[in-house]
Design a protein around this motif. Structure first.
Motif, PDB file in Angstrom:
ATOM      1  N   VAL A 174      72.496  90.732  59.516  1.00  0.00           N
ATOM      2  CA  VAL A 174      71.394  91.226  60.331  1.00  0.00           C
ATOM      3  C   VAL A 174      71.499  90.572  61.698  1.00  0.00           C
ATOM      4  O   VAL A 174      72.036  89.473  61.845  1.00  0.00           O
ATOM      5  CB  VAL A 174      70.006  90.921  59.718  1.00  0.00           C
ATOM      6  N   GLY A 175      70.989  91.277  62.701  1.00  0.00           N
ATOM      7  CA  GLY A 175      71.033  90.745  64.061  1.00  0.00           C
ATOM      8  C   GLY A 175      70.584  91.788  65.054  1.00  0.00           C
ATOM      9  O   GLY A 175      69.889  92.743  64.709  1.00  0.00           O
ATOM     10  N   THR A 176      71.014  91.629  66.281  1.00  0.00           N
ATOM     11  CA  THR A 176      70.569  92.470  67.386  1.00  0.00           C
ATOM     12  C   THR A 176      71.329  93.793  67.444  1.00  0.00           C
ATOM     13  O   THR A 176      72.386  93.939  66.814  1.00  0.00           O
ATOM     14  CB  THR A 176      70.761  91.731  68.709  1.00  0.00           C
ATOM     15  N   PRO A 177      70.846  94.738  68.258  1.00  0.00           N
ATOM     16  CA  PRO A 177      71.627  95.952  68.508  1.00  0.00           C
ATOM     17  C   PRO A 177      73.021  95.653  69.061  1.00  0.00           C
ATOM     18  O   PRO A 177      73.965  96.395  68.787  1.00  0.00           O
ATOM     19  CB  PRO A 177      70.765  96.702  69.530  1.00  0.00           C
ATOM     20  N   SER A 178      73.155  94.566  69.818  1.00  0.00           N
ATOM     21  CA  SER A 178      74.479  94.181  70.328  1.00  0.00           C
ATOM     22  C   SER A 178      75.432  93.929  69.168  1.00  0.00           C
ATOM     23  O   SER A 178      76.590  94.369  69.176  1.00  0.00           O
ATOM     24  CB  SER A 178      74.375  92.914  71.179  1.00  0.00           C
ATOM     25  N   LEU A 179      74.956  93.204  68.163  1.00  0.00           N
ATOM     26  CA  LEU A 179      75.769  92.928  66.991  1.00  0.00           C
ATOM     27  C   LEU A 179      76.180  94.226  66.310  1.00  0.00           C
ATOM     28  O   LEU A 179      77.329  94.378  65.869  1.00  0.00           O
ATOM     29  CB  LEU A 179      74.995  92.048  66.008  1.00  0.00           C
ATOM     30  N   ALA A 180      75.267  95.178  66.226  1.00  0.00           N
ATOM     31  CA  ALA A 180      75.556  96.444  65.566  1.00  0.00           C
ATOM     32  C   ALA A 180      76.693  97.190  66.262  1.00  0.00           C
ATOM     33  O   ALA A 180      77.573  97.748  65.604  1.00  0.00           O
ATOM     34  CB  ALA A 180      74.301  97.314  65.530  1.00  0.00           C
ATOM     35  N   ILE A 181      76.689  97.182  67.591  1.00  0.00           N
ATOM     36  CA  ILE A 181      77.729  97.906  68.324  1.00  0.00           C
ATOM     37  C   ILE A 181      79.070  97.175  68.222  1.00  0.00           C
ATOM     38  O   ILE A 181      80.120  97.803  68.054  1.00  0.00           O
ATOM     39  CB  ILE A 181      77.326  98.103  69.794  1.00  0.00           C
ATOM     40  N   VAL A 182      79.062  95.846  68.308  1.00  0.00           N
ATOM     41  CA  VAL A 182      80.298  95.071  68.140  1.00  0.00           C
ATOM     42  C   VAL A 182      80.880  95.334  66.755  1.00  0.00           C
ATOM     43  O   VAL A 182      82.084  95.575  66.599  1.00  0.00           O
ATOM     44  CB  VAL A 182      80.035  93.562  68.327  1.00  0.00           C
ATOM     45  N   ALA A 183      80.023  95.271  65.739  1.00  0.00           N
ATOM     46  CA  ALA A 183      80.484  95.456  64.361  1.00  0.00           C
ATOM     47  C   ALA A 183      81.037  96.859  64.143  1.00  0.00           C
ATOM     48  O   ALA A 183      82.014  97.045  63.412  1.00  0.00           O
ATOM     49  CB  ALA A 183      79.339  95.183  63.397  1.00  0.00           C
ATOM     50  N   LYS A 184      80.434  97.838  64.774  1.00  0.00           N
ATOM     51  CA  LYS A 184      80.903  99.215  64.637  1.00  0.00           C
ATOM     52  C   LYS A 184      82.253  99.393  65.318  1.00  0.00           C
ATOM     53  O   LYS A 184      83.160 100.028  64.776  1.00  0.00           O
ATOM     54  CB  LYS A 184      79.884 100.181  65.251  1.00  0.00           C
ATOM     55  N   ARG A 185      82.389  98.806  66.504  1.00  0.00           N
ATOM     56  CA  ARG A 185      83.623  98.978  67.282  1.00  0.00           C
ATOM     57  C   ARG A 185      84.812  98.230  66.685  1.00  0.00           C
ATOM     58  O   ARG A 185      85.926  98.739  66.654  1.00  0.00           O
ATOM     59  CB  ARG A 185      83.418  98.488  68.714  1.00  0.00           C
ATOM     60  N   TYR A 186      84.570  97.009  66.255  1.00  0.00           N
ATOM     61  CA  TYR A 186      85.682  96.124  65.933  1.00  0.00           C
ATOM     62  C   TYR A 186      85.796  95.739  64.455  1.00  0.00           C
ATOM     63  O   TYR A 186      86.811  95.184  64.041  1.00  0.00           O
ATOM     64  CB  TYR A 186      85.597  94.851  66.778  1.00  0.00           C
ATOM     65  N   CYS A 187      84.748  96.009  63.675  1.00  0.00           N
ATOM     66  CA  CYS A 187      84.757  95.552  62.281  1.00  0.00           C
ATOM     67  C   CYS A 187      84.566  96.682  61.284  1.00  0.00           C
ATOM     68  O   CYS A 187      84.423  96.427  60.080  1.00  0.00           O
ATOM     69  CB  CYS A 187      83.662  94.501  62.057  1.00  0.00           C
ATOM     70  N   ASP A 188      84.513  97.921  61.755  1.00  0.00           N
ATOM     71  CA  ASP A 188      84.325  99.079  60.884  1.00  0.00           C
ATOM     72  C   ASP A 188      83.067  98.933  60.029  1.00  0.00           C
ATOM     73  O   ASP A 188      83.038  99.314  58.855  1.00  0.00           O
ATOM     74  CB  ASP A 188      85.554  99.281  59.984  1.00  0.00           C
ATOM     75  N   ALA A 189      82.017  98.342  60.621  1.00  0.00           N
ATOM     76  CA  ALA A 189      80.738  98.195  59.914  1.00  0.00           C
ATOM     77  C   ALA A 189      79.725  99.179  60.487  1.00  0.00           C
ATOM     78  O   ALA A 189      79.818  99.589  61.652  1.00  0.00           O
ATOM     79  CB  ALA A 189      80.226  96.765  60.055  1.00  0.00           C
ATOM     80  N   ASN A 190      78.761  99.547  59.665  1.00  0.00           N
ATOM     81  CA  ASN A 190      77.768 100.547  60.057  1.00  0.00           C
ATOM     82  C   ASN A 190      76.352  99.987  59.941  1.00  0.00           C
ATOM     83  O   ASN A 190      76.105  99.030  59.205  1.00  0.00           O
ATOM     84  CB  ASN A 190      77.887 101.782  59.152  1.00  0.00           C
ATOM     85  N   ILE A 191      75.416 100.619  60.645  1.00  0.00           N
ATOM     86  CA  ILE A 191      74.007 100.283  60.488  1.00  0.00           C
ATOM     87  C   ILE A 191      73.537 100.841  59.149  1.00  0.00           C
ATOM     88  O   ILE A 191      73.649 102.041  58.887  1.00  0.00           O
ATOM     89  CB  ILE A 191      73.161 100.864  61.634  1.00  0.00           C
ATOM     90  N   VAL A 192      73.031  99.971  58.280  1.00  0.00           N
ATOM     91  CA  VAL A 192      72.537 100.431  56.977  1.00  0.00           C
ATOM     92  C   VAL A 192      71.008 100.463  56.943  1.00  0.00           C
ATOM     93  O   VAL A 192      70.421 101.155  56.100  1.00  0.00           O
ATOM     94  CB  VAL A 192      73.083  99.569  55.817  1.00  0.00           C
ATOM     95  N   ILE A 193      70.357  99.708  57.825  1.00  0.00           N
ATOM     96  CA  ILE A 193      68.906  99.847  58.026  1.00  0.00           C
ATOM     97  C   ILE A 193      68.653  99.837  59.526  1.00  0.00           C
ATOM     98  O   ILE A 193      68.943  98.836  60.200  1.00  0.00           O
ATOM     99  CB  ILE A 193      68.089  98.713  57.377  1.00  0.00           C
ATOM    100  N   PRO A 194      68.100 100.917  60.088  1.00  0.00           N
ATOM    101  CA  PRO A 194      67.795 100.934  61.525  1.00  0.00           C
ATOM    102  C   PRO A 194      66.628  99.999  61.841  1.00  0.00           C
ATOM    103  O   PRO A 194      65.855  99.629  60.949  1.00  0.00           O
ATOM    104  CB  PRO A 194      67.436 102.395  61.778  1.00  0.00           C
ATOM    105  N   PRO A 195      66.476  99.590  63.096  1.00  0.00           N
ATOM    106  CA  PRO A 195      65.473  98.579  63.449  1.00  0.00           C
ATOM    107  C   PRO A 195      64.033  98.958  63.116  1.00  0.00           C
ATOM    108  O   PRO A 195      63.246  98.093  62.725  1.00  0.00           O
ATOM    109  CB  PRO A 195      65.665  98.401  64.961  1.00  0.00           C
ATOM    110  N   GLU A 196      63.698 100.228  63.228  1.00  0.00           N
ATOM    111  CA  GLU A 196      62.308 100.632  62.986  1.00  0.00           C
ATOM    112  C   GLU A 196      61.928 100.577  61.508  1.00  0.00           C
ATOM    113  O   GLU A 196      60.741 100.614  61.166  1.00  0.00           O
ATOM    114  CB  GLU A 196      62.047 102.041  63.541  1.00  0.00           C
ATOM    115  N   ARG A 197      62.946 100.462  60.614  1.00  0.00           N
ATOM    116  CA  ARG A 197      62.657 100.436  59.179  1.00  0.00           C
ATOM    117  C   ARG A 197      62.558  99.012  58.625  1.00  0.00           C
ATOM    118  O   ARG A 197      62.030  98.819  57.536  1.00  0.00           O
ATOM    119  CB  ARG A 197      63.741 101.200  58.410  1.00  0.00           C
ATOM    120  N   LEU A 198      63.092  98.030  59.324  1.00  0.00           N
ATOM    121  CA  LEU A 198      63.046  96.652  58.827  1.00  0.00           C
ATOM    122  C   LEU A 198      61.663  96.040  59.031  1.00  0.00           C
ATOM    123  O   LEU A 198      61.117  95.401  58.133  1.00  0.00           O
ATOM    124  CB  LEU A 198      64.104  95.804  59.529  1.00  0.00           C
ATOM    125  N   TRP A 199      61.132  96.204  60.246  1.00  0.00           N
ATOM    126  CA  TRP A 199      59.795  95.652  60.551  1.00  0.00           C
ATOM    127  C   TRP A 199      59.289  96.388  61.792  1.00  0.00           C
ATOM    128  O   TRP A 199      59.613  95.998  62.910  1.00  0.00           O
ATOM    129  CB  TRP A 199      59.884  94.145  60.808  1.00  0.00           C
TER     130      TRP A 199
END
Length: 330
Positions: A191-216
């Motif tokens: 878990v982390g910031t939107p920045s982390l999500a984009i880095v993970a998507k670009r370089y780590c083949d990771a996806n958003i599994v819970i969008p920010p509005e659904r966590l809290w």
């Protein structure tokens, strides 16, 4: 935005000659010490890249920190006047006796959950939290520092599902280390910031599994926090800073592509497309402090208490000073 200094004010009054006199004033301070994070959607990077503060007569010293808790420690050591910070770590500091207040908003819903492709999204699990989290039993969720807003949100999320004994949360002092851990195969979910999500998507083949509005929903991912000494003695400096902070927030909302280019030029290690994608993950930027922002912040009081981060029930007046946003009608 043009600051209208007319009528009654909490900070100034007209003398007998019609001149505006600040009620508490020591003039603009020589240098404003501002703590900020590497979080690229904060207006800190807009203000660093523009000359607005300089033209306003405010000289700044920007200090980079790995997370909100480190900014709190810097406040405790009297190293900062202002901080860009998620409100939970600020609340922990206040509980410990730190004399700071949130004087402006910044952004809401800045925590996302990401995972490598073998895991399902919350939506694919029919929005069933327990079913979703069950797939992470025996794994470790990477997270920014203990006491950060991301840490509090994910620990509460896991606890409410009754899985705190089955899922570990591993805190990283510098959140920027998390993508490297994913790339090395050490971590599969974070878990982390939107920045982390984009880095993970670009370089780590990771996806958003819970969008920010659904966590809290409406969580106060960051606000502008100031020392009570600054609030008491230099309100005009803070008022001008918040005015420019809102100008930068409006720039992000209304001219996202140009804001992306500016931030990319300021940081130098990422491109404008990266920043633009990041802004779109969670586009709720404002210097205002809404009722929803306050309400969501106050929900953290019980959670922080239950998790052992604070010892007493904080009240709204302990956390916020709304005079500045009210003056600017934000």
């Amino acid at each position: 935005m043009i600051l209208k200094r007319t009528g009654e004010s909490r900070f100034w009054k007209e003398d007998t000659f019609g001149n505006l006199q600040f009620l508490k004033s020591g003039g603009y301070m020589k240098k404003l010490r501002i703590g900020h994070l590497s979080t690229m959607y904060h207006t800190s990077f807009i203000l660093m890249g523009m000359d607005w503060l300089e033209k306003a007569g405010i000289e700044t010293e920007w200090k980079l920190f790995g997370g909100g808790p480190a900014i709190v420690r810097a406040f405790e050591d009297h190293e900062l006047d202002i901080g860009y910070i998620g409100l939970p770590p600020a609340m922990i500091g206040i509980d410990h006796g730190l004399q700071i207040k949130c004087i402006a908003g910044g952004h809401v819903e800045g925590t996302v959950m990401i995972a490598t492709p073998e895991f399902l999204t919350l939506e694919e699990c029919r929005n069933d939290r327990t079913l979703f989290l069950n797939q992470f039993k025996g794994t470790t969720i990477a997270c920014p520092p203990a006491g950060s807003i991301h840490d509090v949100i994910i620990r509460n999320y896991v606890k409410e599902a009754g899985l705190e004994n089955d899922i570990d949360v591993l805190n990283y002092e510098w959140a920027d280390m998390i993508p490297e851990a994913i790339a090395d195969g050490e971590i599969k979910v974070a878990v982390g910031t939107p920045s982390l999500a984009i880095v993970a998507k670009r370089y780590c083949d990771a996806n958003i599994v819970i969008p920010p509005e659904r966590l809290w929903p409406d969580n106060p991912s960051y606000g502008i926090v100031a020392t009570c000494d600054m609030i008491e003695n230099l309100p005009e400096t803070l008022l001008k800073l918040i005015e420019l902070h809102e100008k930068a927030s409006l720039f992000i909302r209304k001219d996202t592509e140009e804001a992306s280019k500016l931030v990319a030029e300021t940081i130098e290690i990422i491109d404008a497309d990266f920043v633009n994608d990041m802004y779109k993950v969670s586009p709720k930027y404002s210097a205002g402090i809404s009722e929803d922002y306050i309400g969501s912040t106050m929900r953290f009081v019980d959670v922080l208490n239950e998790l052992g981060y604070i010892s007493k029930k904080l009240e709204q007046k302990d956390i916020f000073d709304l005079r500045f946003v009210e003056e600017l009608r934000l």
